[in-house]
Design an enzyme around this catalytic site. Structure first.
Site, mmCIF file in Angstrom:
data_model
loop_
_atom_site.group_PDB
_atom_site.id
_atom_site.type_symbol
_atom_site.label_atom_id
_atom_site.label_comp_id
_atom_site.label_asym_id
_atom_site.label_seq_id
_atom_site.Cartn_x
_atom_site.Cartn_y
_atom_site.Cartn_z
ATOM 1 N N LYS A 19 0.803 -1.221 0.000
ATOM 2 C CA LYS A 19 0.000 0.000 0.000
ATOM 3 C C LYS A 19 0.841 1.278 0.000
ATOM 4 C CE LYS A 19 -4.169 -1.856 0.152
ATOM 5 N NZ LYS A 19 -5.151 -1.657 -0.928
ATOM 6 N N GLU A 25 -10.085 5.659 3.038
ATOM 7 C CA GLU A 25 -10.810 4.528 3.626
ATOM 8 C C GLU A 25 -9.811 3.421 3.896
ATOM 9 O OE1 GLU A 25 -9.536 2.839 0.110
ATOM 10 O OE2 GLU A 25 -10.381 4.851 0.342
ATOM 11 N N SER A 41 1.677 -9.740 -0.676
ATOM 12 C CA SER A 41 1.344 -8.311 -0.658
ATOM 13 C C SER A 41 1.446 -7.668 0.711
ATOM 14 C CB SER A 41 -0.061 -8.097 -1.223
ATOM 15 O OG SER A 41 -0.999 -8.880 -0.504
#
Length: 393
Positions: free
Chosen positions: A86, A108, A374
């Protein structure tokens, strides 16, 4: 007037109140300028290297390879700063917000990793930050809530609906509508109205470009398979982007089958139908009246009833294969990867590992398989251990 490609086949577009159109056009214009601005790109790449810790390693997994019957490599996004992929996108968009003169960021989050990465980027660059998070996810991801607060972000629990990612996005959009002139909405996945899918893909494409260079250096060629978990789709589009044109590389997106595809799940690519959600046309888990269905995944970052429009197109066109893994299979995948390679993946990432275990014996020994890890599993330890104890009892 929008200039970038807005549709991927029949998916994508801008389906949002007119109030947002000038803001989205301004965002697209700034994004186009930033991509061409050598100083912007230089700063972005410097932060990826010196702050986020890129490039992340491509790790050969010898014991897992023996279990599966193929050559397995793991793209280690779990080793990036904040513990997931991210950060690639949040650094890029935080710089873009500053580029546009916005001093306040809202976002969010589901699993909390996007929220933590947003709070991290905002703190580093010096921007005000507010994170909307479903109340159910606040309970499941308390550690990440504490991290966001320590980083100076305000965390706003969302009690409406199911109290998960979909509802957090709804509230973030409402907040943005009321403060569009001063606030930048930092969307975390390749979803939402144009140009967000293009923006997030651009900043996450570093995963794929690194992977291609690394695997070619190690093996001398592209992989036979690239496998990634799919919620909204940011990590998947990030790693797939470098291999889409190479038809010899099979791309596999693994969604959350949850409690089973005939029960509660989040397998939008597998069972969704075309519909509209959060400003875009994509595949959607909906009933015959077009109402969004309740979704579930043991991985909080995957319990989303939609998916990125480009991924929907890639599945419809046959370029990406959609698969899924149940909660039970995911917990087993966490255990296997931890015990065989000393790596504890996030529950989201473990869906991609679960695909390997489900299909062991179907690969050739010479097949090169890259799995995108990830995120790391620190945030999920309570959930993982509870599930393992339930299995043993």
């Amino acid at each position: 007037m929008f200039r970038l490609k807005r549709y991927y086949g029949s998916f994508g577009g801008v389906y949002i109140p007119e109030l947002f159109i000038p803001i989205l056009e301004e965002l697209e214009s700034a994004f186009i300028r930033a991509k061409r601005d050598s100083e912007f790109l230089k700063r972005y790449r410097k932060l990826l290297k010196e702050y986020a810790g890129r490039p992340t390693p491509l790790t050969y997994a010898p014991r897992l390879s023996k279990i599966i019957g193929a050559k397995i490599y793991l793209k280690r996004e779990d080793l990036a700063h904040t513990g997931a992929h991210k950060i690639n996108n949040t650094i890029g968009q935080a710089l873009l917000a500053e580029y546009m003169g916005k001093r306040r960021i809202i976002a969010e989050t589901g699993a909390g990793q996007h929220g933590v990465a947003t709070a991290t980027a905002a703190a580093h660059i010096g921007l005000e930050c507010e994170i909307f998070m479903g109340s159910e996810d606040v309970k499941r991801q308390r550690l990440n809530v504490l991290r966001m607060e320590l980083l100076g972000a305000k965390v706003v629990p969302v009690n409406k609906g199911s109290g998960t990612l979909k509802d957090a996005i709804n509230e973030a959009l409402r907040e943005w509508a009321e403060n569009v002139t001063t606030t930048y909405y930092l969307l975390g996945s390749v979803v939402g109205p144009h140009p967000y899918p293009a923006i997030v893909k651009f900043f996450q494409s570093v995963i794929g470009s690194e992977t291609k260079k690394q695997i070619r250096k190690i093996e001398g060629r592209d992989p036979d398979y690239v496998i990634a978990c799919v919620g909204g789709g940011s990590n998947a589009m990030g790693i797939f982007s470098a291999f889409i044109r190479n038809r010899n590389t099979r791309l596999i997106g693994v969604e959350a089958a949850g409690r089973g595809l005939d029960s509660l799940h989040s397998a939008t690519l597998n069972l969704g139908t075309p519909g509209y959600l959060h400003g875009t046309r994509s595949l959607l888990l909906q009933d015959k009246n077009g109402q969004v269905k309740k979704v579930h995944s043991i991985a909080p970052g995957l319990d989303y009833p939609g998916v990125g429009p480009e991924l929907a197109h890639l599945v419809y066109s046959g370029r990406v294969k959609a698969s899924s893994a149940t909660d039970t299979e995911v917990i087993e995948a966490v255990k296997v990867l931890a015990e065989s390679e000393g790596i504890i993946p996030a529950l989201e990432s473990a869906h991609a590992v679960a695909y390997l275990l489900k299909h062991r014996g179907e690969f050739r020994q010479e097949d090169i398989v890259v799995v995108n890890i990830s995120g790391r599993g620190d945030k999920d330890m309570e959930t993982i251990m509870e599930a393992l104890h339930e299995k043993q009892s």
